[in-house]
Design a protein around this motif. Sequence first.
Motif, PDB file in Angstrom:
ATOM      1  N   ALA A  77      28.952  45.958  -6.044  1.00 15.20           N
ATOM      2  CA  ALA A  77      27.450  46.250  -6.625  1.00 15.20           C
ATOM      3  C   ALA A  77      27.510  47.245  -7.347  1.00 15.20           C
ATOM      4  N   MET A  78      27.004  47.028  -8.227  1.00 13.81           N
ATOM      5  CA  MET A  78      27.388  47.610  -9.509  1.00 13.81           C
ATOM      6  C   MET A  78      26.456  48.061  -9.892  1.00 13.81           C
ATOM      7  N   GLU A  79      26.527  49.803  -9.876  1.00 18.25           N
ATOM      8  CA  GLU A  79      24.888  50.138 -10.475  1.00 18.25           C
ATOM      9  C   GLU A  79      25.064  50.380 -12.709  1.00 18.25           C
ATOM     10  N   GLY A  80      24.008  49.648 -13.251  1.00 18.46           N
ATOM     11  CA  GLY A  80      23.907  49.882 -14.497  1.00 18.46           C
ATOM     12  C   GLY A  80      24.515  48.882 -15.401  1.00 18.46           C
ATOM     13  N   LYS A  84      31.302  46.028 -14.483  1.00 18.63           N
ATOM     14  CA  LYS A  84      32.240  46.964 -14.272  1.00 18.63           C
ATOM     15  C   LYS A  84      32.965  45.995 -14.003  1.00 18.63           C
TER      16      LYS A  84
END
Length: 199
Positions: free
Chosen positions: A191-194, A197
């Motif tokens: 789960a990668m915000e923004g 990554k």
Amino acid sequence: MTTANSRTADYPIDPLFLERWSPRAFTGEPISQADLMTMFEAARWAASSYNSQPWRFLYARRDTPSWATFLGLLNEFNQSWAKDASALVILISKATMRPPGADKDVPSHSHSLDTGAAAGNFALQATRMGWHVHGMVGFDMARAVSELHVPEGYRVEAAYAVGRQADKSKLPEALAAREAPSPRMPVASFAMEGGFKAA
Ligand SMILES: Cc1cc2nc3c(=O)[nH]c(=O)nc-3n(C[C@H](O)[C@H](O)[C@H](O)COP(=O)(O)O)c2cc1C
């Protein structure tokens, strides 16, 4: 959060998600048509692109004329344990859909995704009813098309064994040693915000 099996969640969730797992030791007891219909009913309410509902569940209950055909599609490894399941399912998806107002079908971007969502509902409903569902890709998909009369334009997605869990001692030693609910990667790893990554 812990549950009836060894699994723990890092964030609070419904225990049902931890209770669903994929054993291979099954009792071989019969399953009622009504129980299977309840599982398919749960699948029915999955979301899908344009509500196209592209999932198709082909199934055989043990001790019925289709059972041998379905079991015979599985590879040798999967047959060795799925022979004691109560039902076998071949899940297929319709690769095209009719958008609202259109007069012809167009390719569906999400037919497999939508069908996977239905499969998730199916497995969770089975868990809630005390059954277990074990997914399989180890089967002959080309033979599934011909022997189950799957038409052009459908994709064979997966097979599922549905059964009531038995003691692992009924499995060969190597399989009994693996008969336990598996762990998961941490949420932060997927789960990668923004944006994406790299690990
Ligand atoms: C689409 C799909 C295909 C799978 N194929 C097989 C298979 O051919 N044979 C098998 O023994 N397990 C198979 N599995 C089971 C997975 O290995 C299992 O779901 C995974 O290790 C996670 O464990 P859990 O379901 O107990 O949480 C499959 C599962 C899925 C969802």
